[in-house]
Motif scaffolding. Structure first.
Motif, PDB file in Angstrom:
ATOM      1  N   LEU A  89       0.943  -1.505  -0.156  1.00 42.17           N
ATOM      2  CA  LEU A  89      -0.086   0.066   0.130  1.00 42.17           C
ATOM      3  C   LEU A  89       0.785   1.360  -0.207  1.00 42.17           C
ATOM      4  O   LEU A  89       0.893   2.300  -0.833  1.00 42.17           O
ATOM      5  N   VAL A  90       1.785   1.480   1.049  1.00 43.47           N
ATOM      6  CA  VAL A  90       2.844   2.389   0.572  1.00 43.47           C
ATOM      7  C   VAL A  90       3.038   2.317  -0.678  1.00 43.47           C
ATOM      8  O   VAL A  90       3.344   3.424  -1.326  1.00 43.47           O
ATOM      9  N   GLU A  91       3.891   1.292  -1.350  1.00 44.04           N
ATOM     10  CA  GLU A  91       4.797   1.532  -2.015  1.00 44.04           C
ATOM     11  C   GLU A  91       3.802   2.660  -3.178  1.00 44.04           C
ATOM     12  O   GLU A  91       3.871   2.831  -4.159  1.00 44.04           O
ATOM     13  N   LYS A  92       2.282   1.339  -2.961  1.00 44.16           N
ATOM     14  CA  LYS A  92       1.400   2.094  -4.511  1.00 44.16           C
ATOM     15  C   LYS A  92       0.758   3.720  -3.990  1.00 44.16           C
ATOM     16  O   LYS A  92       0.764   4.177  -5.269  1.00 44.16           O
ATOM     17  N   VAL A  93       0.690   3.843  -2.999  1.00 40.22           N
ATOM     18  CA  VAL A  93       0.583   5.260  -2.659  1.00 40.22           C
ATOM     19  C   VAL A  93       1.098   6.481  -2.860  1.00 40.22           C
ATOM     20  O   VAL A  93       0.395   7.507  -3.832  1.00 40.22           O
ATOM     21  N   PHE A  94       2.482   5.372  -2.489  1.00 36.49           N
ATOM     22  CA  PHE A  94       3.735   7.372  -3.212  1.00 36.49           C
ATOM     23  C   PHE A  94       3.931   6.627  -4.607  1.00 36.49           C
ATOM     24  O   PHE A  94       4.674   7.690  -5.014  1.00 36.49           O
ATOM     25  N   GLU A  95       3.392   5.980  -5.480  1.00 37.68           N
ATOM     26  CA  GLU A  95       3.462   5.201  -7.044  1.00 37.68           C
ATOM     27  C   GLU A  95       3.952   7.101  -7.823  1.00 37.68           C
ATOM     28  O   GLU A  95       4.693   7.962  -8.332  1.00 37.68           O
ATOM     29  N   PRO A  96       2.808   8.282  -7.585  1.00 35.57           N
ATOM     30  CA  PRO A  96       2.653   8.722  -8.702  1.00 35.57           C
ATOM     31  C   PRO A  96       3.077  10.127  -8.062  1.00 35.57           C
ATOM     32  O   PRO A  96       3.530  11.287  -8.660  1.00 35.57           O
ATOM     33  N   PHE A  97       4.405  10.263  -6.843  1.00 39.08           N
ATOM     34  CA  PHE A  97       4.441  11.564  -6.171  1.00 39.08           C
ATOM     35  C   PHE A  97       6.326  10.735  -5.643  1.00 39.08           C
ATOM     36  O   PHE A  97       6.190  10.919  -4.901  1.00 39.08           O
ATOM     37  N   PRO A  98       7.033  11.220  -7.142  1.00 38.95           N
ATOM     38  CA  PRO A  98       8.523  10.543  -7.066  1.00 38.95           C
ATOM     39  C   PRO A  98       9.243  12.068  -6.349  1.00 38.95           C
ATOM     40  O   PRO A  98       9.616  12.830  -7.319  1.00 38.95           O
ATOM     41  N   LEU A  99       8.783  12.313  -5.181  1.00 39.07           N
ATOM     42  CA  LEU A  99       8.801  13.738  -4.587  1.00 39.07           C
ATOM     43  C   LEU A  99      10.105  13.520  -3.947  1.00 39.07           C
ATOM     44  O   LEU A  99      10.928  12.553  -3.215  1.00 39.07           O
ATOM     45  N   MET A 100      11.181  14.680  -3.514  1.00 35.97           N
ATOM     46  CA  MET A 100      12.209  14.930  -2.522  1.00 35.97           C
ATOM     47  C   MET A 100      11.946  14.007  -1.599  1.00 35.97           C
ATOM     48  O   MET A 100      12.911  13.412  -0.771  1.00 35.97           O
ATOM     49  N   VAL A 101      10.875  15.048  -0.603  1.00 35.06           N
ATOM     50  CA  VAL A 101      10.805  14.101   1.037  1.00 35.06           C
ATOM     51  C   VAL A 101       8.807  13.200   1.199  1.00 35.06           C
ATOM     52  O   VAL A 101       8.516  13.938   0.486  1.00 35.06           O
ATOM     53  N   ARG A 102       9.543  12.240   2.103  1.00 36.34           N
ATOM     54  CA  ARG A 102       7.993  11.359   1.885  1.00 36.34           C
ATOM     55  C   ARG A 102       8.117  11.906   3.405  1.00 36.34           C
ATOM     56  O   ARG A 102       9.134  11.301   4.106  1.00 36.34           O
ATOM     57  N   ALA A 103       6.806  11.704   4.126  1.00 37.02           N
ATOM     58  CA  ALA A 103       7.596  12.241   5.734  1.00 37.02           C
ATOM     59  C   ALA A 103       6.090  11.115   6.214  1.00 37.02           C
ATOM     60  O   ALA A 103       4.845  10.641   5.512  1.00 37.02           O
TER      61      ALA A 103
END
Length: 139
Positions: A89-103
């Motif tokens: 779930l974490v990997e899937k929900v972050f997929e569209p957001f290749p961002l600098m900071v994930r918090a």
């Protein structure tokens, strides 16, 4: 069959969401169920896990879509924990957001720490080369 996918808030029913939240011990929205659904609508991204059409997991993020993406919620039904669903779930929900900071902000149990560290999240006090901290203000 287990299915993990990105969805919109419209694809999740209020009752099934409350059942999942209650299963993991979350009751903050019991007094204001409409606010929970409003929070879901205002989320930047939502990933769900379904087993035979039953909602068994959910992750949601809020983001500025440029520099930060904040994991707001991650819940996996206790009957389905320790099967890799939370990680997926974490990997899937972050997929569209290749961002600098994930918090994220979470509890302090050793199990929670181990889980998030396994996903490469770090405690800001251990950040190198320059240590960081997190400040919160509750209302």
């Amino acid at each position: 069959m287990l299915k993990i996918e990105l969805v919109t808030a419209d694809g999740i029913g209020q009752q099934e969401l409350f059942e999942l939240y209650h299963a993991v011990g979350w009751h903050a929205f019991d007094h204001a169920p409409d606010k929970l659904m409003e929070a879901m609508q205002n989320s930047t991204g939502i990933a769900q896990a379904r087993f035979n059409d039953r909602l068994v997991g959910l992750a949601r993020v809020v983001s500025d879509r440029v520099s930060i993406c904040f994991l707001q919620s991650l819940a996996t039904h206790p009957d389905f924990q320790r099967q890799g669903i939370g990680k997926a779930l974490v990997e899937k929900v972050f997929e569209p957001f290749p961002l600098m900071v994930r918090a994220l902000i979470t509890g302090t149990s050793p199990a929670q720490r181990a889980f998030y560290e396994s996903l490469d999240f770090i405690d800001p006090e251990r950040t190198l080369p320059e240590p960081s901290t997190v400040f919160l203000r509750h209302y």
